[in-house]
Scaffold this motif. Structure first.
Motif, mmCIF file in Angstrom:
data_model
loop_
_atom_site.group_PDB
_atom_site.id
_atom_site.type_symbol
_atom_site.label_atom_id
_atom_site.label_comp_id
_atom_site.label_asym_id
_atom_site.label_seq_id
_atom_site.Cartn_x
_atom_site.Cartn_y
_atom_site.Cartn_z
ATOM 1 N N GLN A 207 0.802 -1.300 -0.043
ATOM 2 C CA GLN A 207 0.308 -0.019 0.126
ATOM 3 C C GLN A 207 0.670 1.446 -0.475
ATOM 4 O O GLN A 207 1.662 1.194 0.908
ATOM 5 C CB GLN A 207 -1.167 -0.001 1.204
ATOM 6 C CG GLN A 207 -1.913 -1.029 1.341
ATOM 7 C CD GLN A 207 -2.983 -1.276 0.887
ATOM 8 O OE1 GLN A 207 -3.573 -0.028 -0.774
ATOM 9 N NE2 GLN A 207 -3.533 -2.712 0.700
ATOM 10 N N THR A 209 0.638 5.455 -0.079
ATOM 11 C CA THR A 209 -0.339 6.498 -0.072
ATOM 12 C C THR A 209 0.632 8.142 -0.559
ATOM 13 O O THR A 209 1.640 8.316 0.094
ATOM 14 C CB THR A 209 -1.219 7.232 1.679
ATOM 15 O OG1 THR A 209 -1.573 5.966 2.130
ATOM 16 C CG2 THR A 209 -1.081 8.377 1.651
ATOM 17 N N PRO A 243 -7.207 7.729 -7.024
ATOM 18 C CA PRO A 243 -7.706 6.588 -5.597
ATOM 19 C C PRO A 243 -7.974 4.695 -5.670
ATOM 20 O O PRO A 243 -8.997 5.060 -6.163
ATOM 21 C CB PRO A 243 -8.302 7.780 -4.496
ATOM 22 C CG PRO A 243 -8.768 8.887 -4.844
ATOM 23 C CD PRO A 243 -8.432 8.720 -6.911
ATOM 24 N N GLY A 244 -7.614 4.102 -4.863
ATOM 25 C CA GLY A 244 -7.890 2.486 -5.369
ATOM 26 C C GLY A 244 -7.179 2.138 -6.349
ATOM 27 O O GLY A 244 -6.954 0.906 -6.558
ATOM 28 N N GLU A 271 -3.688 5.707 -2.157
ATOM 29 C CA GLU A 271 -4.447 5.898 -1.749
ATOM 30 C C GLU A 271 -4.237 7.265 -1.710
ATOM 31 O O GLU A 271 -2.241 7.427 -1.406
ATOM 32 C CB GLU A 271 -4.554 5.822 -0.168
ATOM 33 C CG GLU A 271 -5.492 4.468 -0.403
ATOM 34 C CD GLU A 271 -6.277 4.123 -0.564
ATOM 35 O OE1 GLU A 271 -7.533 4.896 -0.661
ATOM 36 O OE2 GLU A 271 -7.328 3.045 -1.278
#
Length: 341
Positions: A207, A209, A243-244, A271
């Motif tokens: 992940q 951000t 996003p995503g 994200e």
């Protein structure tokens, strides 16, 4: 390993030499591999006893092809008495405490006029049914017929091995004079959760951000891979990250077992961190740069439309409103309605 419940398996840890041996579990095959390295054995009455060890391993171990060492306390036949337990051959005899049964009946009072009869292992012969006179006991094993020996196992974790795979060491289990063939030591690999990467088949998932500015204008950031290499991840010029969305890097995933040059993808799920507020100047600048919306809106008269402003929504207030509405219906009350003049 039939007959051994998964919940009864205990964990083992990779150790460095010299290993730290736990004194709490140092008897035979139930001995420790390290401070947290315990084992479980199979049926003692069978021809073989198997030793199962759960070895939690960091994800990076599955990308290496290096041997790891485990320290094991195992039970071996006493070399001095050859497993007889006596200084002289033939000195063992039927245990006088249990008369060769290996168990004793013990009566214990549990209350006034109440007794309990229990069957326990004979402490004199330890369930063997035979015992050696104290003066004739072997000095090497104290009449136990077996000794505890420390064994170092070199475990070769191959590249691409997966969670739950087993590595077997044949006939490295406990030895006993009454068992012809020692059991196997079975290492069960367990994958530990990694701080950055998640194992997804042959792919690695992480992940990331990023800010709204990075999502619109581009970015670059370093990623330390499992093998220690630094990957500099860059976005394509003019690319907008939503996003995503998930992007992939080929040949940077997990190696395939027995074919380590065939690797999966490194998947990065993005994200976007949105700003809480923007200044008027920033809003005007962004409005000039970004294209106008092209969606179709219903026709309306500005003089007739009602202005509504958005507020933060607290989901915990929804059940309260539903309860208030049901109370009004039960009481027969009428709801307030907007009156347009």
């Amino acid at each position: 390993m039939t007959g051994m419940a998964r919940k009864d398996w205990k964990k083992a840890e990779w150790v460095e030499l010299p290993p730290k041996i736990s004194s709490a579990n140092s008897s035979g095959v139930a001995g420790a591999l390290s401070e947290e390295c315990l084992v479980v054995v199979g049926n003692k009455s069978g021809e073989e006893r198997m030793l199962a060890m759960l070895c939690p391993s960091h994800l990076k171990i599955f990308t290496w092809a290096r041997p790891k060492k485990l320290s094991l306390n195992k039970q071996v036949i006493c070399p001095k008495c050859s497993g007889s337990g006596s200084k002289k051959a033939g000195k063992s005899s039927v245990c006088g405490e249990c008369r060769g049964q290996g168990v004793k009946l013990v009566v214990r009072q549990i209350g006034p006029g109440m007794v309990q009869q229990m069957q326990t292992t004979c402490p004199n012969c330890r369930g063997e049914g035979t015992a050696v006179d104290p003066k004739d006991r072997c000095g090497g094993c104290s009449g136990n017929r077996v000794q505890t020996e420390k064994k170092i196992l070199e475990v070769h974790v191959e590249k691409g091995m997966k969670h739950g795979e087993k590595i077997t060491f044949n006939r490295e289990g406990d030895q006993h004079p009454d068992i012809k063939i020692p059991g196997d030591v079975i290492i069960v690999l367990q994958e530990k959760k990694h701080d950055v990467f998640e194992h997804n088949g042959q792919d690695l998932l992480m992940q990331k951000t990023i800010t709204l500015k990075e999502a619109l204008c581009g970015f670059s950031f370093p990623v330390q891979h499992l093998d220690g290499r630094i990957l500099l991840v860059k976005s394509s010029p003019g690319e907008i990250i939503k996003p995503g969305c998930i992007k992939s890097i080929p040949n940077e995933g997990m190696p395939k077992h027995r074919n380590p040059f065939d690797k999966g993808y490194l998947l990065i799920k993005f994200e976007v961190e949105m700003p809480e507020t923007l200044s008027d100047t920033a809003l005007q600048t962004i409005a000039k740069v970004l294209p106008s919306p092209t969606r179709k809106e219903p026709a309306y008269d500005p003089n007739e439309a009602e202005e509504c402003f958005l507020h933060n929504y607290a989901s915990s207030s929804a059940p309260q409103r539903e309860q208030e509405g049901s109370d009004e219906e039960e009481s027969g009350g009428q709801r307030a309605q907007c009156v347009h003049q």
